[in-house]
Design a protein around this motif. Structure first.
Motif, PDB file in Angstrom:
ATOM      1  N   THR A  60     -13.064   7.860   2.968  1.00 55.86           N
ATOM      2  CA  THR A  60     -12.010   7.912   1.847  1.00 55.86           C
ATOM      3  C   THR A  60     -10.966   8.529   2.194  1.00 55.86           C
ATOM      4  N   MET A  61     -10.872   9.379   3.023  1.00 50.74           N
ATOM      5  CA  MET A  61      -9.764  10.125   3.378  1.00 50.74           C
ATOM      6  C   MET A  61      -9.040   9.311   4.632  1.00 50.74           C
ATOM      7  N   PHE A  62      -9.746   8.814   5.406  1.00 52.05           N
ATOM      8  CA  PHE A  62      -9.328   7.935   6.513  1.00 52.05           C
ATOM      9  C   PHE A  62      -8.517   6.917   5.846  1.00 52.05           C
ATOM     10  N   TYR A  63      -8.997   6.205   4.953  1.00 58.27           N
ATOM     11  CA  TYR A  63      -8.245   4.995   4.250  1.00 58.27           C
ATOM     12  C   TYR A  63      -7.130   5.442   3.152  1.00 58.27           C
ATOM     13  N   ASP A  64      -7.404   6.548   2.617  1.00 56.99           N
ATOM     14  CA  ASP A  64      -6.152   7.274   1.814  1.00 56.99           C
ATOM     15  C   ASP A  64      -5.023   7.682   2.727  1.00 56.99           C
ATOM     16  N   THR A  65      -5.120   8.257   3.948  1.00 64.66           N
ATOM     17  CA  THR A  65      -4.325   8.611   4.589  1.00 64.66           C
ATOM     18  C   THR A  65      -3.600   7.196   5.342  1.00 64.66           C
ATOM     19  N   LEU A  66      -4.120   6.343   5.746  1.00 65.70           N
ATOM     20  CA  LEU A  66      -3.689   5.074   6.035  1.00 65.70           C
ATOM     21  C   LEU A  66      -2.917   4.406   5.061  1.00 65.70           C
ATOM     22  N   THR A  67      -3.219   4.413   3.867  1.00 63.25           N
ATOM     23  CA  THR A  67      -2.549   3.959   2.687  1.00 63.25           C
ATOM     24  C   THR A  67      -1.196   4.534   2.486  1.00 63.25           C
ATOM     25  N   ASP A  68      -1.211   6.049   2.663  1.00 66.07           N
ATOM     26  CA  ASP A  68      -0.032   6.775   2.442  1.00 66.07           C
ATOM     27  C   ASP A  68       1.026   6.612   3.586  1.00 66.07           C
ATOM     28  N   ASP A  69       0.220   6.740   4.820  1.00 59.91           N
ATOM     29  CA  ASP A  69       1.167   6.874   5.956  1.00 59.91           C
ATOM     30  C   ASP A  69       1.734   5.444   6.647  1.00 59.91           C
ATOM     31  N   SER A  70       0.656   4.599   6.488  1.00 61.61           N
ATOM     32  CA  SER A  70       1.137   3.177   7.176  1.00 61.61           C
ATOM     33  C   SER A  70       0.764   2.172   6.188  1.00 61.61           C
ATOM     34  N   PRO A  71       1.450   2.030   5.015  1.00 59.34           N
ATOM     35  CA  PRO A  71       0.971   0.949   3.891  1.00 59.34           C
ATOM     36  C   PRO A  71       0.923  -0.210   4.546  1.00 59.34           C
ATOM     37  N   GLU A  72       1.931  -0.752   5.373  1.00 52.79           N
ATOM     38  CA  GLU A  72       2.065  -1.997   6.029  1.00 52.79           C
ATOM     39  C   GLU A  72       0.462  -2.449   6.739  1.00 52.79           C
ATOM     40  N   LEU A  73       0.068  -1.492   7.529  1.00 53.25           N
ATOM     41  CA  LEU A  73      -1.072  -1.629   8.051  1.00 53.25           C
ATOM     42  C   LEU A  73      -2.159  -1.887   7.052  1.00 53.25           C
ATOM     43  N   TYR A  74      -2.191  -1.190   6.297  1.00 54.32           N
ATOM     44  CA  TYR A  74      -3.246  -0.884   5.289  1.00 54.32           C
ATOM     45  C   TYR A  74      -3.330  -2.534   4.472  1.00 54.32           C
ATOM     46  N   ASN A  75      -1.973  -2.751   4.147  1.00 57.09           N
ATOM     47  CA  ASN A  75      -2.011  -4.084   3.532  1.00 57.09           C
ATOM     48  C   ASN A  75      -2.263  -5.240   4.450  1.00 57.09           C
ATOM     49  N   ASN A  76      -2.089  -5.447   5.712  1.00 57.33           N
ATOM     50  CA  ASN A  76      -2.764  -6.152   6.703  1.00 57.33           C
ATOM     51  C   ASN A  76      -4.276  -6.228   6.697  1.00 57.33           C
ATOM     52  N   LEU A  77      -4.900  -4.931   6.632  1.00 55.62           N
ATOM     53  CA  LEU A  77      -6.232  -4.826   6.702  1.00 55.62           C
ATOM     54  C   LEU A  77      -6.737  -5.507   5.476  1.00 55.62           C
ATOM     55  N   LEU A  78      -6.078  -5.292   4.453  1.00 51.38           N
ATOM     56  CA  LEU A  78      -6.627  -5.990   2.884  1.00 51.38           C
ATOM     57  C   LEU A  78      -6.427  -7.352   2.899  1.00 51.38           C
ATOM     58  N   SER A  79      -5.444  -7.851   3.950  1.00 47.37           N
ATOM     59  CA  SER A  79      -5.335  -9.526   3.540  1.00 47.37           C
ATOM     60  C   SER A  79      -6.100 -10.066   4.651  1.00 47.37           C
TER      61      SER A  79
END
Length: 189
Positions: free
Chosen positions: A107-126
């Motif tokens: 949860t903390m891993f993905y929360d941090t990715l979402t906050d710090d690297s939203p583009e990376l997180y969006n790439n992961l989601l897609s």
């Protein structure tokens, strides 16, 4: 022939006392909080995520590409980062001492990715990459060769031995690094 049903017995399931699973989980959560393990798991998740913003430019990934004879482009770099994130999730799920701690770290891993690297997180989601990697797991065990083959396929050339080598090596190296990070945490019993 006798058709009497008097000798047929119908068994009903034995009613168990309702197991206090939610109480057990709550007790375990309380124990993890009081021992400091929950905070350690949060810190681990954040530390792992903090390593991603410039991950595509890391010398290690470039060195692996050279060793495997891979010419990096944006797609291959992105796939390597996605594979690294998958590997972090795989490692946390398999090497954390407790499922509550694993969930907390993720949860903390993905929360941090979402906050710090939203583009990376969006790439992961897609991306469907995680699904392909998970399909190659045998129970909880990942076959590095299959991971490498999946990586090559996701990069667009499933027959490329160079891309297979690159994916396999990225997986093994990052798994070793994450496993070391997990094992370095002194979780209380």
């Amino acid at each position: 022939m006798n058709n009497d049903d008097f000798d047929i017995k119908i068994f009903s399931p034995i009613k168990k006392e309702p197991e206090a699973e939610s109480v057990t989980i709550a007790d375990n959560m309380k124990r993890q909080v009081l021992s400091g393990n929950l905070q350690k798991a949060r810190n681990l998740g954040k530390a792992l995520a903090d390593s991603y913003p410039e991950a595509a430019e890391k010398k290690e990934l470039l060195h692996i590409a050279e060793c495997c004879n891979v010419e990096l482009d944006r797609n291959i770099k992105d796939q390597a980062i996605i594979l690294s994130v998958f590997t972090a999730e795989y490692c946390i799920n398999n090497y954390m001492p407790d499922s509550i701690l694993a969930t907390t770290a993720l949860t903390m891993f993905y929360d941090t990715l979402t906050d710090d690297s939203p583009e990376l997180y969006n790439n992961l989601l897609s991306s469907a990459a995680f699904s392909f990697y998970y399909m190659n797991l045998d129970g909880k065990n990942a076959d590095p060769d299959l991971i490498g083959e999946t990586f090559a396929m996701l990069c667009g050339d499933k027959n490329s031995e160079c891309l297979t080598c690159y994916g396999k090596t990225v997986f093994l190296n990052t798994l070793k690094s994450y496993k070391t990070a997990v094992e370095s945490i002194d979780f209380s019993d």
